[in-house]
Design an enzyme around this catalytic site. Structure first.
Site, PDB file in Angstrom:
ATOM      1  N   PRO A  80     -46.181 -29.651-119.315  1.00  0.00           N
ATOM      2  CA  PRO A  80     -47.488 -29.000-119.470  1.00  0.00           C
ATOM      3  C   PRO A  80     -48.585 -29.694-118.679  1.00  0.00           C
ATOM      4  O   PRO A  80     -48.784 -30.909-118.799  1.00  0.00           O
ATOM      5  CB  PRO A  80     -47.735 -29.081-120.978  1.00  0.00           C
ATOM      6  CG  PRO A  80     -46.356 -29.051-121.563  1.00  0.00           C
ATOM      7  CD  PRO A  80     -45.494 -29.819-120.598  1.00  0.00           C
ATOM      8  N   CYS A  81     -49.282 -28.895-117.852  1.00  0.00           N
ATOM      9  CA  CYS A  81     -50.268 -29.491-116.947  1.00  0.00           C
ATOM     10  C   CYS A  81     -51.666 -29.518-117.541  1.00  0.00           C
ATOM     11  O   CYS A  81     -52.568 -30.131-116.971  1.00  0.00           O
ATOM     12  CB  CYS A  81     -50.289 -28.730-115.620  1.00  0.00           C
ATOM     13  SG  CYS A  81     -50.904 -27.034-115.743  1.00  0.00           S
ATOM     14  N   GLN A  82     -51.891 -28.863-118.690  1.00  0.00           N
ATOM     15  CA  GLN A  82     -53.241 -28.829-119.262  1.00  0.00           C
ATOM     16  C   GLN A  82     -53.856 -30.210-119.464  1.00  0.00           C
ATOM     17  O   GLN A  82     -55.070 -30.382-119.291  1.00  0.00           O
ATOM     18  CB  GLN A  82     -53.249 -28.055-120.582  1.00  0.00           C
ATOM     19  CG  GLN A  82     -52.936 -26.581-120.445  1.00  0.00           C
ATOM     20  CD  GLN A  82     -51.465 -26.303-120.643  1.00  0.00           C
ATOM     21  OE1 GLN A  82     -50.643 -27.194-120.436  1.00  0.00           O
ATOM     22  NE2 GLN A  82     -51.122 -25.087-121.031  1.00  0.00           N
TER      23      GLN A  82
END
Length: 345
Positions: free
Chosen positions: A92-94
């Site tokens: 997850p890049c958030q």
């Protein structure tokens, strides 16, 4: 690559799946999403196995790749796959994106510890993960810790910012790729394009039309966007211009009614949002690729994906490395030679 091929011809030629040419090389795709990364590897002849926590994305993966994608929330120490040759993924890049407030390792959505744990337990020849470019800047210290941990596991590490437009994707999309390898690695060469593919090459047949269920921008939306663009000192409206590559597709600007939403200016002066199929083409998904779920879910799957054309270029480099593995490791220079000695967690 020759520009004599139309974008559609090139896309369907490069991402054609042929069950007769699959090798014995196995790729484990963690945080696989709808399968953009895996699609590139599948088209290059790999067998793929995916893990994805979102049901719609996992269903999309299985429907199109016809390889298993297990709908599970990943945990450290979880049994996954016996002896994968390669591990890939988009943790997850958030935690590292501007839209996600760049909380980095303090964010509970951080999937990198799980990804590193899988590398430590399965010891693949090569492991690759993709993330937003913000990880290289505001969260650089955390990236240094990741590199140090991979080196502690006896991997060599290379990092690179790659723009998808240089690999046949009609979109300016710059992302960070981190490769951990045991013997050798060569980044894929950028395609030799006289002129990059444009947004018009991808959606010329629909861009000036009004598809069923088209969603037009309301006067209040247009007013809000106008204020945003004036404050941001935009030289010209941030519409999609058909004679150049599209700007970066994200979950935020595809599915949300936001100031930077992607939109098309129609001949009658109205503006409408992209359709799911238009967004998929701009992300280099072929038309045979079917997405599962609500419109919002499908937009999110597209915005989170690694463009399959770029994924295939990377997959071809991986395959060449594995099939021509040198007898001794190549010279190695750490990307962070004076890394901070901090514990990875």
């Amino acid at each position: 690559m020759s520009n004599r091929l139309s974008y559609w011809e090139y896309l369907h030629q490069e991402l054609k799946l042929n069950a007769d040419i699959q090798s014995q090389l196995v790729v484990l795709d963690l945080f696989a999403g709808c399968g953009g990364f895996s699609l590139g590897f599948k088209a290059a002849g790999f067998q793929t196995i995916g893990y994805e926590m979102l049901a719609d994305a996992a269903a999309t993966y299985t429907r199109n790749l016809q390889d298993p994608c297990y709908c599970q929330t990943l945990e450290i120490g979880q049994d996954l796959c016996n002896h994968p040759d390669v591990i890939i993924g988009g943790p997850p890049c958030q935690p590292f994106s501007v839209g996600g407030l760049q909380k980095g390792p303090r964010d509970s959505r951080d999937g990198l510890p799980i990804f590193i744990d899988a590398i430590a337990r399965y010891q693949p020849e090569i492991a690759i993960f993709e993330n937003v470019r913000g990880m290289l800047y505001k969260n650089r210290q955390y990236l240094e810790k990741i590199v140090a941990e991979l080196e502690r596991l006896n991997y060599r590490v290379d990092i690179k910012l790659i723009n998808a437009v240089n690999y046949g994707v009609p979109q300016k999309r710059e992302r960070l790729f981190v490769v951990a390898y045991q013997t050798a690695w060569n980044w894929p060469e950028a395609e030799t394009l006289a002129i990059p593919y444009t947004a018009g090459d991808a959606i010329y047949d629909t861009a000036s039309t009004i598809p069923i269920g088209a969603k037009f921008l309301t006067p209040s939306m247009l007013e809000y966007i106008g204020r945003y663009e004036a404050k941001s000192k935009c030289v010209k409206p941030r519409d999609i211009y058909l004679d150049i590559p599209c700007r970066t597709l994200t979950c935020r600007n595809l599915s949300g009614a936001t100031s930077d939403m992607l939109r098309l200016l129609l001949p009658d002066g109205r503006r409408r949002r992209l359709t799911v199929r238009e967004a998929a083409r701009l992300q280099s998904f072929p038309d045979w690729f079917e997405l599962v779920g609500s419109e919002n879910s499908q937009f999110n799957q597209i915005g989170n994906a690694v463009p399959p054309l770029l994924a295939k270029a990377i997959a071809k480099s991986v395959k060449m490395t594995l099939e021509n593995k040198p007898s001794r490791p190549t010279d190695y220079f750490s990307p962070f030679p004076q890394q901070l000695k901090l514990p990875f967690a």
